[in-house]
Write a protein that holds these residues in place. Structure first.
Motif, PDB file in Angstrom:
ATOM      1  N   HIS A 184       0.831  -1.203   0.000  1.00 13.15           N
ATOM      2  CA  HIS A 184       0.000   0.000   0.000  1.00 13.15           C
ATOM      3  C   HIS A 184       0.867   1.255   0.000  1.00 13.15           C
ATOM      4  O   HIS A 184       0.694   2.151  -0.833  1.00 13.15           O
ATOM      5  N   PHE A 185       1.789   1.322   0.956  1.00 11.79           N
ATOM      6  CA  PHE A 185       2.549   2.557   1.130  1.00 11.79           C
ATOM      7  C   PHE A 185       3.641   2.734   0.072  1.00 11.79           C
ATOM      8  O   PHE A 185       3.882   3.854  -0.378  1.00 11.79           O
ATOM      9  N   THR A 186       4.280   1.664  -0.341  1.00  9.28           N
ATOM     10  CA  THR A 186       5.313   1.825  -1.376  1.00  9.28           C
ATOM     11  C   THR A 186       4.689   2.188  -2.725  1.00  9.28           C
ATOM     12  O   THR A 186       5.281   2.947  -3.501  1.00  9.28           O
ATOM     13  N   ASP A 187       3.496   1.662  -3.019  1.00  2.96           N
ATOM     14  CA  ASP A 187       2.828   2.030  -4.274  1.00  2.96           C
ATOM     15  C   ASP A 187       2.530   3.516  -4.317  1.00  2.96           C
ATOM     16  O   ASP A 187       2.720   4.175  -5.351  1.00  2.96           O
ATOM     17  N   LEU A 216      10.647   1.808   4.785  1.00  2.00           N
ATOM     18  CA  LEU A 216      11.281   3.073   4.393  1.00  2.00           C
ATOM     19  C   LEU A 216      12.486   2.821   3.483  1.00  2.00           C
ATOM     20  O   LEU A 216      12.708   3.552   2.506  1.00  2.00           O
ATOM     21  N   ILE A 217      13.255   1.785   3.798  1.00  2.00           N
ATOM     22  CA  ILE A 217      14.401   1.428   2.948  1.00  2.00           C
ATOM     23  C   ILE A 217      13.908   0.987   1.571  1.00  2.00           C
ATOM     24  O   ILE A 217      14.476   1.353   0.540  1.00  2.00           O
ATOM     25  N   GLU A 218      12.830   0.207   1.552  1.00  2.28           N
ATOM     26  CA  GLU A 218      12.244  -0.231   0.285  1.00  2.28           C
ATOM     27  C   GLU A 218      11.791   0.977  -0.543  1.00  2.28           C
ATOM     28  O   GLU A 218      12.021   1.037  -1.756  1.00  2.28           O
ATOM     29  N   MET A 219      11.159   1.939   0.109  1.00  2.00           N
ATOM     30  CA  MET A 219      10.742   3.164  -0.583  1.00  2.00           C
ATOM     31  C   MET A 219      11.939   3.879  -1.208  1.00  2.00           C
ATOM     32  O   MET A 219      11.871   4.371  -2.344  1.00  2.00           O
ATOM     33  N   THR A 220      13.031   3.934  -0.469  1.00  2.00           N
ATOM     34  CA  THR A 220      14.230   4.628  -0.944  1.00  2.00           C
ATOM     35  C   THR A 220      14.719   4.034  -2.257  1.00  2.00           C
ATOM     36  O   THR A 220      15.082   4.759  -3.191  1.00  2.00           O
ATOM     37  N   GLY A 221      14.715   2.713  -2.337  1.00  8.13           N
ATOM     38  CA  GLY A 221      15.174   2.066  -3.560  1.00  8.13           C
ATOM     39  C   GLY A 221      14.196   2.203  -4.704  1.00  8.13           C
ATOM     40  O   GLY A 221      14.595   2.336  -5.865  1.00  8.13           O
ATOM     41  N   LEU A 222      12.911   2.196  -4.395  1.00 12.61           N
ATOM     42  CA  LEU A 222      11.901   2.270  -5.455  1.00 12.61           C
ATOM     43  C   LEU A 222      11.851   3.632  -6.118  1.00 12.61           C
ATOM     44  O   LEU A 222      11.531   3.734  -7.302  1.00 12.61           O
ATOM     45  N   ILE A 223      12.151   4.709  -5.394  1.00 13.14           N
ATOM     46  CA  ILE A 223      11.981   6.052  -5.976  1.00 13.14           C
ATOM     47  C   ILE A 223      12.846   6.286  -7.215  1.00 13.14           C
ATOM     48  O   ILE A 223      12.276   6.718  -8.243  1.00 13.14           O
TER      49      ILE A 223
END
Length: 354
Positions: A184-187, A216-223
């Motif tokens: 949900h949040f990473t999307d 949060l680490i996953e978000m960093t890589g996805l951006i």
């Protein structure tokens, strides 16, 4: 017996005829009602659509008040008109449609989000997403605990709001959620890209759980947000395995040459899941020093580590293929030799296909 037949068969047939006539009458009446509703709907739709289109290009702001007072009593028709128009306009016209929506339909749809009726909640979630307004976000975030279809609709609705104010609501909800859903949040965050960077950084400095830190680490890589590199490498030795896995994956997405040393350390992790992700990410850095580390990965007891090491060597081009050839010829480890052979077959297939 004959008496029963004489008495009950006619009664049964009569009842059957009455039932059939009643059913036929019901179908006819229902159809007439539907046709009448459709006629009324069509009769209201066209004038309303034209009236609203005229308002979009009117210099008099009082026209919006007139429209809202005139048409709010027909919410179904107004919803159809606004939804169809908002898909086909942009700029000031879209803002005016959102204003009309907010003055007429929004409050009722937000109330529908709490309805016990699944269909009403789903429709409300989707429509609120079409009229992107940060004020709608808190109500939509509460749908993350709903049924999967509505959760998916809520995520898509929030992700489509290209207003940075949305991120404030999203990150507050993320931090308050004891068990946040990573998808949900990473999307949502990946759709907002680098606008999320400062929010991620602020969250890193809060006393959040390992689950939150991993997301949060996953978000960093996805951006990907490369300026957050110093913020994530402090988790290299984190005791939580999932955090180290996500760090290894994020470093592979960031593809920063200086991350080689950290990935080399993670490639020696005691947990095979961390090692598997680290070797896969090493192949993306295109650093010749990674070849020997990946060759060691071919000898792992874990199939996943061996497979990812093979894939990473293929990512490294000619140098990786040479190492696969060397391992396939010289090792006494049959598992490593078999994986190297698989890699060579894939390399040959790609060479011919290319």
């Amino acid at each position: 017996m004959n008496r029963l037949v004489v008495i009950w068969v006619p009664r049964f047939l009569t009842g059957l005829v009455i039932f059939a006539l009643a059913l036929f009458t019901f179908v006819v009446i229902r159809r007439l009602i539907i046709q009448r509703r459709e006629k009324i709907f069509a009769g209201r739709y066209k004038p309303m659509e034209q009236d609203i289109i005229d308002v979009l290009y009117s210099p008099d702001v009082r026209d919006i008040a007139r429209i809202t007072a005139k048409y709010r009593r027909w919410p179904e028709v107004l919803t159809a008109v606004l939804v169809n128009l908002v898909r086909n306009v942009s700029g000031e016209e879209k803002i005016m449609l959102k204003t009309i929506f907010a003055l007429t339909l929004r409050d009722d749809l937000i109330a529908d989000l709490e309805s016990g009726n699944f269909r009403r909640r789903l429709i409300a979630t989707r429509i609120l997403g079409m009229f992107a307004d940060p004020a709608n976000v808190p109500a939509l975030l509460r749908r993350f605990g709903d049924k999967p279809t509505i959760q998916f609709a809520a995520v898509n609705s929030i992700a489509g709001f290209q207003d940075d104010r949305v991120l404030d609501f999203v990150f507050r909800a993320f931090e308050a959620d004891a068990n946040p859903n990573i998808h949900h949040f990473t999307d949502i965050v990946s759709k907002h890209g680098l606008a999320s960077e400062s929010y991620i950084r602020d969250s890193f400095h809060k006393p959040l759980s390992p689950v939150h830190m991993g997301i949060l680490i996953e978000m960093t890589g996805l951006i990907p947000a490369r300026t957050l590199y110093p913020d994530i490498i402090v988790f290299t030795g984190h005791p939580d395995k999932e955090v180290r896995i996500k760090l290894a994956r994020a470093l592979g997405r960031l593809m920063m040459p200086e991350s080689f040393g950290i990935l080399a350390v993670l490639a020696g992790d005691s947990e095979w899941e961390v090692e598997a992700q680290a070797v896969r990410s090493l192949g993306r850095l295109d650093n010749p020093a990674a070849v020997d580390i990946l060759a060691r990965g071919l000898h792992s007891l874990s199939w996943h580590v061996r497979n990812n090491s093979k894939d990473a060597l293929l990512d490294m081009g000619a140098a990786g293929v040479r190492k696969l050839q060397e391992v396939s010829r010289t090792t006494q480890d049959q598992f490593a030799a078999d994986m190297a052979e698989v890699g060579l077959e894939e390399a040959e297939y790609l060479r011919r296909a290319g």
